[in-house]
Design a protein around this motif. Structure first.
Motif, PDB file in Angstrom:
ATOM      1  N   VAL A   1       0.838  -1.202   0.000  1.00 40.06           N
ATOM      2  CA  VAL A   1       0.000   0.000   0.000  1.00 40.06           C
ATOM      3  C   VAL A   1       0.872   1.249   0.000  1.00 40.06           C
ATOM      4  O   VAL A   1       0.610   2.215  -0.747  1.00 40.06           O
ATOM      5  CB  VAL A   1      -0.965  -0.010   1.208  1.00 40.06           C
ATOM      6  N   LEU A   2       1.926   1.249   0.822  1.00 44.33           N
ATOM      7  CA  LEU A   2       2.806   2.417   0.871  1.00 44.33           C
ATOM      8  C   LEU A   2       3.530   2.626  -0.462  1.00 44.33           C
ATOM      9  O   LEU A   2       3.669   3.763  -0.921  1.00 44.33           O
ATOM     10  CB  LEU A   2       3.819   2.264   2.009  1.00 44.33           C
ATOM     11  N   ALA A   3       3.995   1.554  -1.090  1.00 43.46           N
ATOM     12  CA  ALA A   3       4.666   1.677  -2.389  1.00 43.46           C
ATOM     13  C   ALA A   3       3.697   2.204  -3.439  1.00 43.46           C
ATOM     14  O   ALA A   3       4.052   3.069  -4.248  1.00 43.46           O
ATOM     15  CB  ALA A   3       5.250   0.337  -2.809  1.00 43.46           C
ATOM     16  N   ALA A   4       2.467   1.698  -3.440  1.00 43.87           N
ATOM     17  CA  ALA A   4       1.467   2.175  -4.402  1.00 43.87           C
ATOM     18  C   ALA A   4       1.159   3.650  -4.164  1.00 43.87           C
ATOM     19  O   ALA A   4       1.001   4.425  -5.122  1.00 43.87           O
ATOM     20  CB  ALA A   4       0.199   1.337  -4.293  1.00 43.87           C
TER      21      ALA A   4
ATOM     22  N   ARG B   1       3.215   5.893  -2.864  1.00 44.72           N
ATOM     23  CA  ARG B   1       4.363   6.677  -3.341  1.00 44.72           C
ATOM     24  C   ARG B   1       4.335   6.811  -4.858  1.00 44.72           C
ATOM     25  O   ARG B   1       4.596   7.887  -5.393  1.00 44.72           O
ATOM     26  CB  ARG B   1       5.671   6.037  -2.888  1.00 44.72           C
ATOM     27  N   ARG B   2       4.031   5.715  -5.553  1.00 46.66           N
ATOM     28  CA  ARG B   2       3.939   5.786  -7.025  1.00 46.66           C
ATOM     29  C   ARG B   2       2.839   6.730  -7.458  1.00 46.66           C
ATOM     30  O   ARG B   2       3.001   7.515  -8.391  1.00 46.66           O
ATOM     31  CB  ARG B   2       3.710   4.388  -7.611  1.00 46.66           C
ATOM     32  N   ARG B   3       1.677   6.671  -6.783  1.00 46.72           N
ATOM     33  CA  ARG B   3       0.568   7.554  -7.133  1.00 46.72           C
ATOM     34  C   ARG B   3       0.951   9.016  -6.918  1.00 46.72           C
ATOM     35  O   ARG B   3       0.697   9.867  -7.757  1.00 46.72           O
ATOM     36  CB  ARG B   3      -0.659   7.203  -6.287  1.00 46.72           C
ATOM     37  N   ALA B   4       1.582   9.311  -5.790  1.00 43.29           N
ATOM     38  CA  ALA B   4       1.986  10.689  -5.492  1.00 43.29           C
ATOM     39  C   ALA B   4       3.017  11.184  -6.502  1.00 43.29           C
ATOM     40  O   ALA B   4       2.967  12.337  -6.948  1.00 43.29           O
ATOM     41  CB  ALA B   4       2.535  10.780  -4.078  1.00 43.29           C
ATOM     42  N   LEU B   5       3.945  10.305  -6.887  1.00 43.97           N
ATOM     43  CA  LEU B   5       4.958  10.701  -7.867  1.00 43.97           C
ATOM     44  C   LEU B   5       4.326  10.984  -9.222  1.00 43.97           C
ATOM     45  O   LEU B   5       4.632  11.987  -9.864  1.00 43.97           O
ATOM     46  CB  LEU B   5       6.023   9.615  -7.985  1.00 43.97           C
ATOM     47  N   ARG B   6       3.424  10.124  -9.649  1.00 43.83           N
ATOM     48  CA  ARG B   6       2.770  10.335 -10.952  1.00 43.83           C
ATOM     49  C   ARG B   6       1.892  11.598 -10.928  1.00 43.83           C
ATOM     50  O   ARG B   6       1.832  12.335 -11.912  1.00 43.83           O
ATOM     51  CB  ARG B   6       1.965   9.117 -11.348  1.00 43.83           C
ATOM     52  N   ALA B   7       1.256  11.868  -9.806  1.00 45.79           N
ATOM     53  CA  ALA B   7       0.463  13.096  -9.692  1.00 45.79           C
ATOM     54  C   ALA B   7       1.370  14.323  -9.766  1.00 45.79           C
ATOM     55  O   ALA B   7       1.030  15.327 -10.398  1.00 45.79           O
ATOM     56  CB  ALA B   7      -0.331  13.091  -8.388  1.00 45.79           C
ATOM     57  N   ALA B   8       2.528  14.244  -9.142  1.00 47.56           N
ATOM     58  CA  ALA B   8       3.474  15.362  -9.202  1.00 47.56           C
ATOM     59  C   ALA B   8       4.003  15.543 -10.619  1.00 47.56           C
ATOM     60  O   ALA B   8       4.167  16.681 -11.076  1.00 47.56           O
ATOM     61  CB  ALA B   8       4.629  15.123  -8.236  1.00 47.56           C
TER      62      ALA B   8
END
Length: 174
Positions: free
Chosen positions: A93-96, A98-105
């Protein structure tokens, strides 16, 4: 040289026995004590001492004292138990997240940076040649552009973190 080899061979069983006797009390392996004594013998200014057996016993005891001193004064590194964090749904969940936050950025970056970083983050893992072909630019200009875009992303994320973080205390505030 032949005489030295004979003396060393004669001392080996005595050293092994002495090191095995002293190692448990020193908190080290017997082989480590043996090695330290051999190094001490090599560093001895007169070569092999006149009474090698007595010197060897004293050297083993001295190295054991040094080892005890080290173990008493060194603090072990205590790491977090990684096994507790490696299992279960939390790491996924934490890795997902982080990926979501990075893609949003990445989606909030300037238009020239979005496609490059999206390709760099692609699960297909394209090569620089493929990325350059996809973007219609030279392969040599990808590195500098990537550096600029990552710098922009870094500054943007740092600014967002500063907005979320509590303000720093200043002056004489309690």
């Amino acid at each position: 040289m032949d005489l030295l080899l004979q003396e060393v061979q004669a001392l080996t069983p005595l050293l092994a026995a002495e090191a095995a006797a002293e190692a448990p009390g020193a908190g080290v392996e017997a082989a480590d004590l043996e090695q330290a004594v051999w190094v001490r013998l090599l560093e001895h200014p007169d070569g092999v001492p006149a009474e090698p057996a007595d010197w060897l016993r004293g050297a083993v005891r001295a190295e054991a004292r040094l080892a005890r001193h080290r173990t008493q004064h060194e603090l072990p590194y205590v790491a977090e138990p990684s096994a507790a964090y490696d299992s279960g749904p939390e790491p996924e969940v934490l890795a997902a997240e982080r990926r979501r936050a990075l893609r949003a950025a990445v989606r909030r970056l300037p238009a020239r940076c979005r496609p490059l970083l999206a390709l760099l983050l692609s699960p297909a893992d394209p090569t620089y040649r493929e990325i350059a072909g996809e973007l219609g630019m030279s392969q040599g200009s990808l590195g500098p552009m990537r550096s600029r875009c990552l710098g922009c992303l870094r500054r943007m994320l740092a600014a967002e973190l500063a907005e979320v973080a509590p303000p720093a205390r200043r002056g004489m505030e309690p």
